[in-house]
Design a protein around this motif. Structure first.
Motif, PDB file in Angstrom:
ATOM      1  N   ASP A  26      25.093  40.998 -14.160  1.00 48.31           N
ATOM      2  CA  ASP A  26      23.651  40.795 -14.028  1.00 48.31           C
ATOM      3  C   ASP A  26      22.856  41.729 -14.928  1.00 48.31           C
ATOM      4  O   ASP A  26      22.052  41.297 -15.749  1.00 48.31           O
ATOM      5  CB  ASP A  26      23.248  40.980 -12.561  1.00 48.31           C
ATOM      6  CG  ASP A  26      21.833  40.510 -12.280  1.00 48.31           C
ATOM      7  OD1 ASP A  26      21.241  39.827 -13.135  1.00 48.31           O
ATOM      8  OD2 ASP A  26      21.312  40.828 -11.193  1.00 48.31           O
ATOM      9  N   ARG A  27      23.083  43.016 -14.796  1.00 48.27           N
ATOM     10  CA  ARG A  27      22.246  43.981 -15.515  1.00 48.27           C
ATOM     11  C   ARG A  27      22.488  43.946 -17.021  1.00 48.27           C
ATOM     12  O   ARG A  27      21.560  44.145 -17.809  1.00 48.27           O
ATOM     13  CB  ARG A  27      22.452  45.390 -14.970  1.00 48.27           C
ATOM     14  CG  ARG A  27      23.865  45.907 -15.058  1.00 48.27           C
ATOM     15  CD  ARG A  27      23.999  47.270 -14.393  1.00 48.27           C
ATOM     16  NE  ARG A  27      23.299  48.303 -15.149  1.00 48.27           N
ATOM     17  CZ  ARG A  27      22.947  49.472 -14.641  1.00 48.27           C
ATOM     18  NH1 ARG A  27      23.201  49.747 -13.381  1.00 48.27           N
ATOM     19  NH2 ARG A  27      22.334  50.367 -15.380  1.00 48.27           N
ATOM     20  N   ASN A  46      17.412  42.306 -14.245  1.00 51.86           N
ATOM     21  CA  ASN A  46      18.241  41.282 -13.612  1.00 51.86           C
ATOM     22  C   ASN A  46      17.892  39.929 -14.225  1.00 51.86           C
ATOM     23  O   ASN A  46      16.931  39.804 -14.986  1.00 51.86           O
ATOM     24  CB  ASN A  46      18.056  41.274 -12.089  1.00 51.86           C
ATOM     25  CG  ASN A  46      16.614  41.073 -11.679  1.00 51.86           C
ATOM     26  OD1 ASN A  46      15.989  40.071 -12.014  1.00 51.86           O
ATOM     27  ND2 ASN A  46      16.051  42.037 -10.949  1.00 51.86           N
ATOM     28  N   SER A  52      21.255  40.339 -18.562  1.00 52.94           N
ATOM     29  CA  SER A  52      19.790  40.261 -18.513  1.00 52.94           C
ATOM     30  C   SER A  52      19.146  41.215 -19.510  1.00 52.94           C
ATOM     31  O   SER A  52      18.146  40.878 -20.160  1.00 52.94           O
ATOM     32  CB  SER A  52      19.290  40.553 -17.096  1.00 52.94           C
ATOM     33  OG  SER A  52      19.654  41.851 -16.673  1.00 52.94           O
ATOM     34  N   ASN A  79      24.739  46.003 -10.320  1.00 52.98           N
ATOM     35  CA  ASN A  79      23.461  45.692  -9.666  1.00 52.98           C
ATOM     36  C   ASN A  79      23.736  44.712  -8.542  1.00 52.98           C
ATOM     37  O   ASN A  79      24.078  43.558  -8.790  1.00 52.98           O
ATOM     38  CB  ASN A  79      22.477  45.091 -10.678  1.00 52.98           C
ATOM     39  CG  ASN A  79      21.106  44.836 -10.085  1.00 52.98           C
ATOM     40  OD1 ASN A  79      20.706  45.512  -9.145  1.00 52.98           O
ATOM     41  ND2 ASN A  79      20.388  43.871 -10.627  1.00 52.98           N
TER      42      ASN A  79
END
Length: 206
Positions: free
Chosen positions: A109-110, A175, A113, A103
């Motif tokens: 991040d992906r 995110n 999160s 991402n």
């Protein structure tokens, strides 16, 4: 410590742990990414990134670094390519390409999160069960009239997002900003249900 205080403690530990892990992972990602090379690269204008201690020499950023992977990472690659944890894959040029989802240049991040969002819901669900509050779509529909519409809407939104991330193979990408906002919604809902015998009738979003 009552149930609500315990909920706040666990949810805070969860989100702070996740954001710290993300900062470490994203900082490393930047150092190994050729697109982030150069001291004046925009990648270093905003955290997270690694910086030297005050007075110490600047960390060289002219060229990307390489990462020496863990035993666990090596085993995962081996199993996924050869079916054996002890047998490494081979190629003509010695390079094994791993096409992994990301991402905006970040693999961390992906995934972080997504996991912390699901964990936040589970922590909230445990608290809501302890006070007999609704924890799913079916129960929330039965609570119409008991719960202020704005509270019901927020509850249904976090349930829907958790279900997407948990049950769909390719859900809309999450995110870290969304994860922190999700945490904020969860803790607001917990406060509403904890403070009102009538499930938030005296409360509205500010």
């Amino acid at each position: 410590m009552n149930n609500f205080e315990k909920y706040k403690e666990l949810s805070a530990q969860s989100i702070c742990q996740a954001t710290m892990i993300f900062d470490l992972a994203r900082s490393a990602e930047k150092l190994v990414d050729p697109n982030c090379s150069g001291l004046n690269n925009p990648a270093w204008s905003e955290g997270p990134y690694l910086a030297p201690y005050v007075g110490a020499p600047e960390i060289p950023k002219a060229h990307p670094y390489v990462i020496m992977i863990s035993i666990e990472s090596q085993a995962a690659v081996n199993i996924s390519h050869t079916g054996s944890a002890s047998r490494a894959p081979t190629s003509n040029d010695g390079i094994i390409q791993l096409i992994l989802p990301e991402n905006n240049g970040s693999r961390a991040d992906r995934y972080i999160s997504k996991l912390v969002t699901i964990e936040q819901f589970e922590i909230l669900k445990d608290f809501l069960v302890s006070i007999s509050a609704p924890i799913n779509k079916k129960q929330s529909l039965k609570s119409i009239g008991k719960i202020e519409p704005v509270v019901l809407s927020e509850l249904e939104a976090i349930i829907a997002r958790r279900n997407e991330l948990t049950h769909e193979i390719s859900p809309p990408i999450s995110n870290m900003r969304e994860a922190v906002e999700y945490y904020n919604s969860c803790i607001w809902l917990a406060q509403v249900f904890n403070d009102s015998e009538h499930y938030g009738k005296r409360f509205t979003l500010s």
